[in-house]
Design a protein around this motif. Structure first.
Motif, PDB file in Angstrom:
ATOM      1  N   VAL A 145      63.096  96.734  67.473  1.00 52.80           N
ATOM      2  CA  VAL A 145      62.718  98.233  67.670  1.00 52.80           C
ATOM      3  C   VAL A 145      63.972  98.965  67.959  1.00 52.80           C
ATOM      4  CG1 VAL A 145      61.473 100.310  68.307  1.00 52.80           C
ATOM      5  CG2 VAL A 145      60.537  98.000  67.943  1.00 52.80           C
ATOM      6  N   PHE A 146      64.618 100.108  66.894  1.00 52.13           N
ATOM      7  CA  PHE A 146      65.906 100.732  67.358  1.00 52.13           C
ATOM      8  C   PHE A 146      65.531 102.009  67.722  1.00 52.13           C
ATOM      9  CE2 PHE A 146      67.508  97.463  64.241  1.00 52.13           C
ATOM     10  CZ  PHE A 146      68.664  97.049  65.064  1.00 52.13           C
TER      11      PHE A 146
ATOM     12  N   ALA B  91      62.192  88.664  55.571  1.00 55.71           N
ATOM     13  CA  ALA B  91      62.487  88.495  57.081  1.00 55.71           C
ATOM     14  C   ALA B  91      61.428  88.055  57.810  1.00 55.71           C
ATOM     15  CB  ALA B  91      62.973  89.982  57.733  1.00 55.71           C
ATOM     16  N   THR B  92      61.477  87.130  58.945  1.00 55.80           N
ATOM     17  CA  THR B  92      60.283  86.697  59.599  1.00 55.80           C
ATOM     18  C   THR B  92      60.255  87.557  60.791  1.00 55.80           C
ATOM     19  OG1 THR B  92      61.837  85.142  60.830  1.00 55.80           O
ATOM     20  CG2 THR B  92      60.488  84.482  58.822  1.00 55.80           C
ATOM     21  N   VAL B  93      61.203  88.323  61.233  1.00 61.81           N
ATOM     22  CA  VAL B  93      61.201  89.195  62.106  1.00 61.81           C
ATOM     23  C   VAL B  93      61.211  90.682  61.565  1.00 61.81           C
ATOM     24  CG1 VAL B  93      62.155  89.926  64.438  1.00 61.81           C
ATOM     25  CG2 VAL B  93      62.055  87.650  64.013  1.00 61.81           C
ATOM     26  N   SER B  94      60.038  91.578  62.024  1.00 62.07           N
ATOM     27  CA  SER B  94      60.128  92.922  61.374  1.00 62.07           C
ATOM     28  C   SER B  94      61.131  93.609  62.178  1.00 62.07           C
ATOM     29  CB  SER B  94      58.681  93.310  61.080  1.00 62.07           C
ATOM     30  OG  SER B  94      58.203  93.777  62.411  1.00 62.07           O
ATOM     31  N   ALA B  95      61.721  94.869  61.649  1.00 64.95           N
ATOM     32  CA  ALA B  95      62.675  95.646  62.090  1.00 64.95           C
ATOM     33  C   ALA B  95      62.230  97.153  61.953  1.00 64.95           C
ATOM     34  CB  ALA B  95      63.925  95.539  61.611  1.00 64.95           C
ATOM     35  N   TRP B  96      62.074  97.978  62.912  1.00 59.13           N
ATOM     36  CA  TRP B  96      61.708  99.316  63.130  1.00 59.13           C
ATOM     37  C   TRP B  96      62.672 100.304  63.530  1.00 59.13           C
ATOM     38  CZ3 TRP B  96      56.700  99.612  60.972  1.00 59.13           C
ATOM     39  CH2 TRP B  96      56.090  98.511  60.790  1.00 59.13           C
ATOM     40  N   VAL B  97      62.513 101.557  63.334  1.00 63.88           N
ATOM     41  CA  VAL B  97      63.417 102.555  63.671  1.00 63.88           C
ATOM     42  C   VAL B  97      62.465 103.910  64.000  1.00 63.88           C
ATOM     43  CG1 VAL B  97      65.163 104.125  63.077  1.00 63.88           C
ATOM     44  CG2 VAL B  97      65.474 102.132  62.212  1.00 63.88           C
ATOM     45  N   PHE B  98      62.530 104.041  65.115  1.00 63.26           N
ATOM     46  CA  PHE B  98      61.851 105.585  65.717  1.00 63.26           C
ATOM     47  C   PHE B  98      62.496 106.602  66.424  1.00 63.26           C
ATOM     48  CE2 PHE B  98      58.678 102.007  65.868  1.00 63.26           C
ATOM     49  CZ  PHE B  98      57.586 102.374  64.762  1.00 63.26           C
TER      50      PHE B  98
END
Ligand SMILES: Nc1ncnc2c1ncn2[C@@H]1O[C@H](COP(=O)(O)OP(=O)(O)O)[C@@H](O)[C@H]1O
Ligand SMILES: CC(=O)OP(=O)(O)O
Ligand SMILES: [Mg+2]
Length: 371
Positions: free
Chosen positions: A302-303, A346-353
């Protein structure tokens, strides 16, 4: 407005910005109506008096007449939640100021300013440190003698209100995922990463102070501790000068010799800016791998923060060397800014909040008031 409706003012002083928000709270202690928030950039002198006056001119009139105020105070020691700011609490929080010299003094100055402006308003504080109440014991301990740990020289961790806000947003998007293994990266004026399992921080890069961990806008982050002795004894630098270098002249600013503002470094085509961007991205990527190791694996990253949520190119540069971990961003989703920014495979999900620490500050104070 009914007799029991109150205006709440929320103040969040960071190293780069003062954010001020105003809320209406009804007689049951529930938020009512829309909230309003402004962000005022802080100069090197961190003049919070001027910044607060500017903020108040840009907010609705309700902000001029708060019945209650909650402040972000970065260092709360081991305090678990918000507190009412009595003189005794203020004295204790002032004693913690040497552990957060960029943040604690302006926050406490705002408490005094507010007390003079609005003597009848009740004041609360909530803390960056509270989120880290469940750090793993091995992470809480610094590798120093037990006596120092007993004296409070331990890892506290920071950016807790920001992590709480980002975590709440992830839970709204992906409820089951939020309880799994997360590496959260809050990248703003200060930058830190946090290893989170089941919504609880178990490890983080900042330590006793918000100087530890990855390099930041003007802070060095982790450094060979021998540097301090060398500066003291070989270069004969007095402590105030060393403190100035470590907190205000290092990080992106020191690396580039240009600026601590990532936006300026992104706009600069020169080699010094490129080196600063690469150094920053590599150290953040390394810290992601370290936090994943603390968790024994990772399900999502998470970014957040001014850089984490604002700079797609920096996110891409951080993620590039982490493919081996299953991290891969989708270039278009990343450019759009999410919330989901991972590639399909991607096996690891990535998020921006985009975090809202002010909402978290209000929630913490209302919870304390109800308790
Ligand atoms: N769109 C953006 N791109 C790159 N960097 C940004 C962007 N927006 C803000 N920043 C950087 O983020 C920092 C502010 O981050 P923020 O988290 O809002 O502040 P603070 O650390 O004071 O809470 C600024 O120093 C600025 O350099
Ligand atoms: C704790 C800390 O470094 O906060 P900020 O990034 O808001 O300066
Ligand atoms: Mg901040």
């Amino acid at each position: 407005m009914s007799a029991s409706t109150r205006n709440w003012l929320v103040m969040n002083v960071g190293s780069a910005t003062l954010k001020v928000a105003v809320y209406t709270v009804d007689g049951d202690g529930e938020r009512a109506g829309a909230s309003h928030r402004v962000t005022i950039p802080l100069g090197d002198d961190a003049d919070v008096d001027a910044a607060l006056s500017t903020a108040l001119t840009r907010l609705p009139a309700a902000a001029q007449q708060p019945q209650a105020i909650v402040h972000r105070v970065v260092h709360g020691g081991r305090r678990a939640g918000a507190v009412v700011l009595t003189p005794a609490q203020c004295a204790e929080l002032t004693a913690l100021a040497p552990m957060a010299p960029l943040h604690q003094p302006p926050a406490l100055a705002l408490v005094e300013l507010a007390a003079r402006r609005w003597p009848r308003a009740r004041q609360f504080a909530a803390f960056d440190t509270s989120w880290h109440a469940h750090l793993a014991p091995w992470s809480r301990r610094l590798p120093l003698p037990q006596g120092l740990h007993t004296a409070g020289v331990m890892r506290y961790g920071f950016h807790g209100l920001a992590y709480q806000s980002a975590w709440r947003q992830l839970k709204a998007q992906a409820p089951a995922l939020a309880h799994r293994r997360l590496v959260m990266a809050h990248l703003g004026g200060g930058s830190s990463l946090c290893a989170v399992h089941d919504g609880r921080s178990i490890d983080t890069t900042m330590g006793l102070t918000p100087l530890d961990g990855v390099p930041m806008a003007t802070r060095s982050g982790s450094l060979d501790p021998g540097v301090i002795g060398y500066l003291t004894h070989a270069l004969r630098m007095p402590w105030p000068e060393i403190e100035q270098v470590l907190w205000r002249e290092s990080g992106l600013k020191g690396l580039s010799g240009l600026s601590g503002d990532m936006r300026e470094l992104q706009a600069d085509p020169g080699e010094a800016a490129a080196l600063a961007r690469e150094h920053y991205a590599r150290r953040v990527a390394q810290a992601m791998a370290a936090m994943a190791t603390s968790l024994g694996g990772v399900d999502a990253i998470v970014f957040s923060g001014g850089i984490g949520a604002g700079a797609a190119a920096v996110r891409a540069q951080i993620a590039a060397p982490l493919r081996w971990m299953g991290i891969e961003l989708d270039p278009e989703a990343n450019q759009r800014g999410g919330p989901a920014v991972h590639a399909d495979h991607a096996t690891v999900s990535a998020w921006v909040f985009h975090v809202n620490e002010e909402d978290e500050l209000l929630e913490a104070a209302l919870a304390e008031e109800r308790a």
